[in-house]
Motif scaffolding. Structure first.
Motif, PDB file in Angstrom:
ATOM      1  N   ASN A 131       5.077  -0.028  54.237  1.00 44.45           N
ATOM      2  CA  ASN A 131       4.172   1.118  54.112  1.00 44.45           C
ATOM      3  C   ASN A 131       4.201   2.040  55.327  1.00 44.45           C
ATOM      4  OD1 ASN A 131       2.910   0.613  51.501  1.00 44.45           O
ATOM      5  ND2 ASN A 131       2.197  -1.269  52.466  1.00 44.45           N
ATOM      6  N   LYS A 132       5.146   1.814  56.232  1.00 49.11           N
ATOM      7  CA  LYS A 132       5.347   2.657  57.429  1.00 49.11           C
ATOM      8  C   LYS A 132       4.112   2.689  58.335  1.00 49.11           C
ATOM      9  CE  LYS A 132       9.340   4.735  55.997  1.00 49.11           C
ATOM     10  NZ  LYS A 132      10.214   3.662  55.701  1.00 49.11           N
ATOM     11  N   ILE A 133       3.443   1.531  58.475  1.00 46.78           N
ATOM     12  CA  ILE A 133       2.303   1.417  59.376  1.00 46.78           C
ATOM     13  C   ILE A 133       2.770   0.689  60.631  1.00 46.78           C
ATOM     14  CG2 ILE A 133      -0.005   0.453  59.717  1.00 46.78           C
ATOM     15  CD1 ILE A 133      -0.434   0.683  56.724  1.00 46.78           C
ATOM     16  N   ALA A 134       2.567   1.310  61.772  1.00 46.44           N
ATOM     17  CA  ALA A 134       2.971   0.707  63.047  1.00 46.44           C
ATOM     18  C   ALA A 134       2.020  -0.430  63.390  1.00 46.44           C
ATOM     19  CB  ALA A 134       2.952   1.764  64.149  1.00 46.44           C
ATOM     20  N   TYR A 135       2.552  -1.464  64.067  1.00 50.24           N
ATOM     21  CA  TYR A 135       1.714  -2.588  64.470  1.00 50.24           C
ATOM     22  C   TYR A 135       2.155  -3.140  65.816  1.00 50.24           C
ATOM     23  CZ  TYR A 135       5.484  -5.639  62.745  1.00 50.24           C
ATOM     24  OH  TYR A 135       6.692  -6.251  62.539  1.00 50.24           O
ATOM     25  N   TYR A 183       6.233  -2.826  65.928  1.00 43.03           N
ATOM     26  CA  TYR A 183       7.005  -1.993  65.008  1.00 43.03           C
ATOM     27  C   TYR A 183       6.425  -0.591  65.088  1.00 43.03           C
ATOM     28  CZ  TYR A 183       8.676   0.178  60.731  1.00 43.03           C
ATOM     29  OH  TYR A 183       9.248   1.042  59.841  1.00 43.03           O
ATOM     30  N   VAL A 184       7.235   0.349  65.510  1.00 34.86           N
ATOM     31  CA  VAL A 184       6.839   1.754  65.585  1.00 34.86           C
ATOM     32  C   VAL A 184       7.991   2.564  65.013  1.00 34.86           C
ATOM     33  CG1 VAL A 184       6.341   3.695  67.115  1.00 34.86           C
ATOM     34  CG2 VAL A 184       5.377   1.462  67.609  1.00 34.86           C
ATOM     35  N   ASN A 185       7.707   3.381  64.000  1.00 37.66           N
ATOM     36  CA  ASN A 185       8.723   4.234  63.393  1.00 37.66           C
ATOM     37  C   ASN A 185       8.161   5.647  63.312  1.00 37.66           C
ATOM     38  OD1 ASN A 185      10.886   5.280  62.083  1.00 37.66           O
ATOM     39  ND2 ASN A 185      10.662   4.072  60.212  1.00 37.66           N
ATOM     40  N   THR A 186       8.411   6.418  64.358  1.00 34.16           N
ATOM     41  CA  THR A 186       7.980   7.814  64.383  1.00 34.16           C
ATOM     42  C   THR A 186       9.213   8.692  64.366  1.00 34.16           C
ATOM     43  OG1 THR A 186       7.952   7.863  66.794  1.00 34.16           O
ATOM     44  CG2 THR A 186       5.902   7.258  65.698  1.00 34.16           C
ATOM     45  N   ALA A 187       9.014   9.982  64.329  1.00 37.67           N
ATOM     46  CA  ALA A 187      10.142  10.910  64.293  1.00 37.67           C
ATOM     47  C   ALA A 187      10.999  10.731  65.547  1.00 37.67           C
ATOM     48  CB  ALA A 187       9.640  12.342  64.196  1.00 37.67           C
ATOM     49  N   GLY A 188      12.213  10.260  65.379  1.00 38.99           N
ATOM     50  CA  GLY A 188      13.129  10.101  66.501  1.00 38.99           C
ATOM     51  C   GLY A 188      12.991   8.792  67.260  1.00 38.99           C
ATOM     52  N   GLN A 189      12.010   7.969  66.935  1.00 37.88           N
ATOM     53  CA  GLN A 189      11.791   6.708  67.652  1.00 37.88           C
ATOM     54  C   GLN A 189      11.640   5.566  66.648  1.00 37.88           C
ATOM     55  OE1 GLN A 189      11.576   6.367  71.031  1.00 37.88           O
ATOM     56  NE2 GLN A 189      11.800   8.538  71.412  1.00 37.88           N
ATOM     57  N   ILE A 208      11.165   1.439  67.078  1.00 41.25           N
ATOM     58  CA  ILE A 208      11.054   0.248  67.922  1.00 41.25           C
ATOM     59  C   ILE A 208      10.624  -0.881  67.006  1.00 41.25           C
ATOM     60  CG2 ILE A 208       9.891  -0.834  69.855  1.00 41.25           C
ATOM     61  CD1 ILE A 208       9.344   2.011  70.883  1.00 41.25           C
ATOM     62  N   TRP A 209      11.419  -1.950  67.003  1.00 46.81           N
ATOM     63  CA  TRP A 209      11.093  -3.090  66.163  1.00 46.81           C
ATOM     64  C   TRP A 209      11.475  -4.344  66.910  1.00 46.81           C
ATOM     65  CZ3 TRP A 209      13.688  -4.198  60.783  1.00 46.81           C
ATOM     66  CH2 TRP A 209      13.059  -5.288  60.190  1.00 46.81           C
ATOM     67  N   LEU A 210      10.499  -5.023  67.437  1.00 45.52           N
ATOM     68  CA  LEU A 210      10.693  -6.278  68.156  1.00 45.52           C
ATOM     69  C   LEU A 210       9.912  -7.344  67.415  1.00 45.52           C
ATOM     70  CD1 LEU A 210      11.636  -7.900  70.661  1.00 45.52           C
ATOM     71  CD2 LEU A 210       9.501  -7.225  71.740  1.00 45.52           C
ATOM     72  N   ASP A 211      10.623  -8.380  66.977  1.00 47.37           N
ATOM     73  CA  ASP A 211       9.961  -9.431  66.215  1.00 47.37           C
ATOM     74  C   ASP A 211      10.531 -10.779  66.631  1.00 47.37           C
ATOM     75  OD1 ASP A 211       8.135 -10.373  64.437  1.00 47.37           O
ATOM     76  OD2 ASP A 211       9.227  -9.798  62.628  1.00 47.37           O
TER      77      ASP A 211
END
Length: 182
Positions: free
Chosen positions: A130-134, A142-148, A150-153
């Motif tokens: 659902n494209k919600i950052a956490y 998890y951050v998915n913004t314009a141009g960025q 970041i996904w560390l799990d």
């Protein structure tokens, strides 16, 4: 004035008389649970711990500001090339029934982030879908913004050590002590 005296968190005192003219003096004290007191599991503690773990693992820093609005606060994440501003909802432990409310909040606000002490893998997948950052207490992000992106799990949670208790005063321990005294 004698009576039932109740001290509320905002320092108000209430007196109540009971049947037969007896009066009791009772203190109502609002406090956190023992776990919250020891490990600082309130909103500030959850955010601070998550940001500290994130900084150790990735070098990403952030500034948290508590808000008295619909959301719990605001967070500025300082990435390598940019600063991203998020409105934040803080939860102790994210559960499945909370997802619809978070989806509604994410639709209202452009940059929305959920910070929780613990987020289970199935819920992380729903948030990513659902494209919600956490951000969680282990430093997983998890951050998915314009141009960025970041996904560390996969980072593990540090479980606090439980205090060692004296086994002599358990039910079995007391039986043993009593037996030895006879």
């Amino acid at each position: 004035m004698p009576g039932l005296s109740i001290f509320t968190p905002n320092k108000q005192t209430h007196y109540v008389s009971l049947k037969f003219g007896f009066y009791f003096h009772v203190h109502y004290i609002c406090s956190f649970t023992l776990r919250e007191q020891i490990y600082g599991m309130n909103e500030e503690g959850i955010v601070t711990r998550a940001l500290d773990r994130l900084k150790v693992q990735t070098g990403i820093t952030g500034d948290w500001t508590k808000l008295d609005q619909e959301v719990d606060g605001a967070l500025d994440l300082y990435l390598a090339t940019a600063k991203v501003h998020f409105l934040v909802e803080v939860k102790k432990e994210l559960r499945d029934y909370q997802i619809p409310v978070l989806l509604e909040m994410a639709n209202k606000h452009d940059h929305f982030l959920v910070i929780a002490e613990r987020i289970f893998p199935a819920l992380k997948e729903k948030l990513r879908t659902n494209k919600i950052a956490y951000l969680d207490g282990a430093g997983n992000i998890y951050v998915n913004t314009a141009g960025q992106l970041i996904w560390l799990d996969g980072q593990k949670y540090d479980e606090p050590e439980k205090p060692v208790t004296n086994r002599a005063f358990t039910k079995t321990g007391l039986k043993t002590v009593f037996y030895l005294l006879l």
